[in-house]
Design an enzyme around this catalytic site. Structure first.
Site, PDB file in Angstrom:
ATOM      1  CG  ASP A 265      -2.134   0.662   0.830  1.00  0.00           C
ATOM      2  OD1 ASP A 265      -1.864   1.933   0.241  1.00  0.00           O
ATOM      3  OD2 ASP A 265      -2.656   0.553   1.519  1.00  0.00           O
TER       4      ASP A 265
HETATM    5  C1  BGC Z   1      -5.043   3.148   0.018  1.00  0.00           C
HETATM    6  C2  BGC Z   1      -5.339   2.313  -0.221  1.00  0.00           C
HETATM    7  C3  BGC Z   1      -4.883   2.963  -2.022  1.00  0.00           C
HETATM    8  C4  BGC Z   1      -3.765   3.680  -2.028  1.00  0.00           C
HETATM    9  C5  BGC Z   1      -3.553   4.272  -3.407  1.00  0.00           C
HETATM   10  C6  BGC Z   1      -3.633   3.679  -0.366  1.00  0.00           C
HETATM   11  O1  BGC Z   1      -3.900   5.046   1.608  1.00  0.00           O
HETATM   12  O2  BGC Z   1      -4.866   2.175   1.373  1.00  0.00           O
HETATM   13  O3  BGC Z   1      -6.547   1.526  -0.262  1.00  0.00           O
HETATM   14  O4  BGC Z   1      -5.420   1.672  -3.349  1.00  0.00           O
HETATM   15  O5  BGC Z   1      -4.501   4.385  -1.042  1.00  0.00           O
HETATM   16  O6  BGC Z   1      -4.812   5.299  -3.533  1.00  0.00           O
END
Ligand code: BGC
Length: 722
Positions: A265
């Protein structure tokens, strides 16, 4: 491309080029079609060459933009390896479908699949190759803002919806065609159980419970061939997921047999330092890579390997090549080596974005997601001639999309006012209050409008910005200003219909008592306004059921249907001083305000006669369960018949109910419908102390209900021989 060809390509790649495939950049890395070194890229010592080596980017879309970026990128890529475009197409791209929790409320996996397929069509035309969805984290704590992204508290519903969404995004073929995109199931694992509902907080559950209740939805998504998985931010079993070898290598790769790309993530690899399991970014990179994380999303940890490329250990070199291979295989699976401009077509994009077909699916999904909780004296539906005062902050904000509605603002969206005007003869709009602030003039205008009209429809709740990531709350009541308005409206003694629009279960308290009619609208998306108006007019019949229990208070959380019995269960409603030493609260009922699976219809639907075709069955057998839904009214109605089981004695404790199947059925006026389930005994398998799932012999209870709390039940026994 064959595996051999990919190996050959890897042979030609320098170690730096292989590392590049493991680096994901954010959208601001490419401006006006070119790689631009700014902000974080400067800070992390990335050269322009490094940027052109990066294997993927997130958050860029639009046919023209993607074409420009890809063309420029390919001229700089020595081996012409295309760039992969990823994005959060969570519940739609331009056309926004109901939030995932609302899709859970539809209890209609086929519809969830359709919404994902439509989102894939729209976004693939705009150049998206991979979506960071579905999010399948089991959620039981509505203080956590991200409950809106999940399909709720039930492992079975989550698993079914996970599978449906992966199939929708990727299509039914093994490899997504140009109108489909790769799915990335997230967040592995158990991100939905943070202590205290606080965002990014520690998760500490036993491995047994993890496997029994949290793992099944991820497993279903992997079985449905999700091409990617994303690690979660949280700690589990004492180690942050992103560095957790047991979780990633043993469980995900080996047990679930996942061969696709594992992505971190956002900045999660760097966060291993703050978690306290790595002393430097380099150590964090080593730990994540060793855990099998292929792509580093915006940590610049794997970028550390670039500077030291010549001196990397043979083990790291091997791991880098292995991960780079997975990324190349993904690019190949998506057809990017044959056509780096896959799916891009400005004309199709213009036609596809917010097409009428997509809007029709969005409307149907929104309609099916609305949950009717209360309909005192059959106040609903309202006749077309009803004069309506439309009040509450949502009436004027029209904030119906929910967070993660990436390009939702681009799509034309009917307002609540216009939608209500299409259904009703007279509509006066006066919000009365903002979400968190009230002015005398607004308040008075709403009271005046309410006095003038026959029925008050109050659209209350929280804005999109108050659910989703980083939106944990300690107070789940509707804001005081909104309660103040509702109380004043109640005192007018006119029929009061309350529509709660939000991304999470709230503590409704008195609002539930004040309302004659109560509807829960988890952010319903682009077509939410006509869906709500049509539901109130009866043009649409309510059929949504709660995907999470509605708590009575924050103190009751977590409150969920599939809890364990304890040694001192509460099996009746106690009076104050009765049986103190039971598992109960002394200041509140034990039950939720509305249970999981609850949802009314305008028809009077009653479940009768739960029967099974045998009392004993063997482990490889099946039990046929039948029940009848009687419609004792003059109008047709749709409901969800839910099948639950309980294992009476096990090696470990067992939940009092576990959902095994559900059916959404339409019952014509004044008729009965027989509903049949085939329950295979294999479904009864539970996780044992050796962490293996298997079926036990013994007695099982089977329950059928229109919600989890009101069930008809019978029993059968699983035996060695029948
Ligand atoms: C979130 C993810 C997301 C990623 C990209 C993160 O802050 O936890 O769910 O896919 O950002 O945008």
């Amino acid at each position: 491309m064959s595996e051999q060809k990919i190996e050959k390509l890897l042979d030609k790649m320098t170690i730096t080029e292989q590392i590049g495939q493991l680096i994901q950049l954010s959208a601001d890395a490419f401006q006006h079609g070119k790689a631009v070194i700014s902000g974080p890229f400067v800070a992390n010592h990335m050269s322009q060459e490094d940027m052109y080596n990066a294997g993927s980017v997130l958050g860029i879309s639009g046919a023209k933009t993607v074409r420009d970026v890809q063309s420029d990128y390919l001229t700089h890529s020595r081996l012409h390896i295309p760039l992969l475009f990823m994005a959060d197409v969570v519940h739609g791209y331009e056309t926004i479908y109901p939030i995932p929790l609302a899709l859970g409320a539809t209890f209609n996996p086929e519809l969830a699949k359709q919404t994902a397929a439509m989102a894939a069509r729209e976004s693939s035309a705009g150049g998206v190759h991979v979506t960071f969805a579905p999010m399948v984290d089991l959620v039981r704590d509505p203080r956590w803002g991200r409950v809106m992204e999940s399909t709720g508290e039930d492992p079975y519903l989550n698993a079914v919806m996970a599978e449906a969404q992966v199939a929708g995004f990727q299509g039914d073929d093994d490899t997504p065609d140009q109108q489909h995109i790769a799915a990335c199931v997230k967040h592995f694992a158990a991100y939905g159980a943070p202590e205290g509902g606080k965002e990014y907080n520690t998760v500490d559950i036993s491995e047994w419970r993890f496997r029994e209740q949290y793992l099944p939805a991820y497993e279903a998504a992997v079985k449905a061939k999700s091409l990617l998985v994303m690690t979660s931010f949280n700690t589990l079993f004492g180690v942050p997921a992103t560095a957790n070898q047991k979780l990633m290598r043993d469980i995900l790769r080996r047990e679930l047999d996942f061969h696709g790309v594992l992505i971190s993530d956002w900045a999660a690899i760097a966060e291993l330092i703050k978690h306290g399991v790595a002393g430097s970014l380099r150590e964090a990179a080593d730990k994540a890579l060793s855990a099998g994380v292929d792509i580093d999303m915006m940590s610049f940890a794997y970028a550390r390997y670039l500077a030291e490329a010549a001196d990397l250990s043979p083990e790291l070199t091997r791991l880098i090549r292995q991960s780079a291979k997975r990324v190349l295989v993904l690019k190949d699976t998506l057809g990017l080596f044959d056509d780096p401009f896959r799916g891009l077509n400005e004309e199709i994009e213009a036609k596809e974005l917010s097409s009428s077909a997509n809007r029709a699916v969005a409307l149907k999904a929104a309609e099916e997601s609305l949950v009717l909780l209360k309909n005192q004296g059959n106040v609903l539906p309202l006749s077309h001639s009803t004069r309506i005062a439309l009040v509450g902050p949502v009436a004027s904000s029209n904030d119906l999309l929910g967070s993660w509605s990436w390009k939702g603002e681009n799509a034309p969206m009917p307002t609540l006012e216009s939608a209500f005007r299409s259904e009703f003869a007279s509509v006066l709009v006066a919000s009365g209050t903002d979400y968190h602030a009230i002015t005398k003039s607004k308040f008075n205008a709403a009271i005046a409008a309410a006095r003038q009209q026959d029925v008050i429809v109050a659209l209350v709740g929280l804005p999109s910005s108050e659910s989703g990531e980083s939106s944990s709350l300690t107070d789940l009541q509707l804001p005081a200003e909104q309660r103040q308005l509702l109380k004043a409206l109640r005192d007018l003694n006119k029929p009061l219909i309350v529509v709660v629009v939000s991304g999470r279960p709230h503590v409704l308290g008195e609002v539930n008592d004040w309302a004659d009619g109560l509807i829960y609208a988890l952010f319903p998306g682009t077509m939410g306004a006509p869906a709500i108006a049509k539901l109130l007019s009866g043009a649409v019949s309510p059929s949504g059921h709660l995907p999470m229990s509605l708590p009575r208070s924050v103190g009751q959380i977590p409150v969920y249907y599939n809890h364990f019995n304890t040694g001192r269960p509460l099996t009746y409603t106690p009076t104050d001083d009765q049986d103190r030493y039971l598992s109960r609260y002394i200041d509140s009922p034990d039950t939720p305000l509305y249970p999981f699976g609850f949802g009314l219809s305008y028809a009077d639907l009653v479940l009768t006669g739960c029967q099974i075709d045998r009392d004993t069955v063997t482990k490889d057998g099946q039990v046929r369960v039948t029940a009848t839904v009687e419609n004792r009214s003059e109008v047709p109605g749709t409901t969800v018949v839910q099948l639950y089981t309980r294992q009476m004695v096990g090696e470990t404790v067992q939940p009092v109910q576990v959902q095994r199947a559900f059916k959404k059925v339409a019952v014509p006026a004044n008729q009965s419908l027989k509903v049949e389930f085939v329950l295979s005994v294999a479904q009864l398998a539970s996780v044992h102390l050796d962490m293996k799932r298997r079926v036990d012999l013994g007695e099982y209870q089977v329950m059928v209900g229109l919600d989890a709390a009101n069930v008809l039940s019978t029993e059968f026994v699983v035996r060695e021989v029948e």
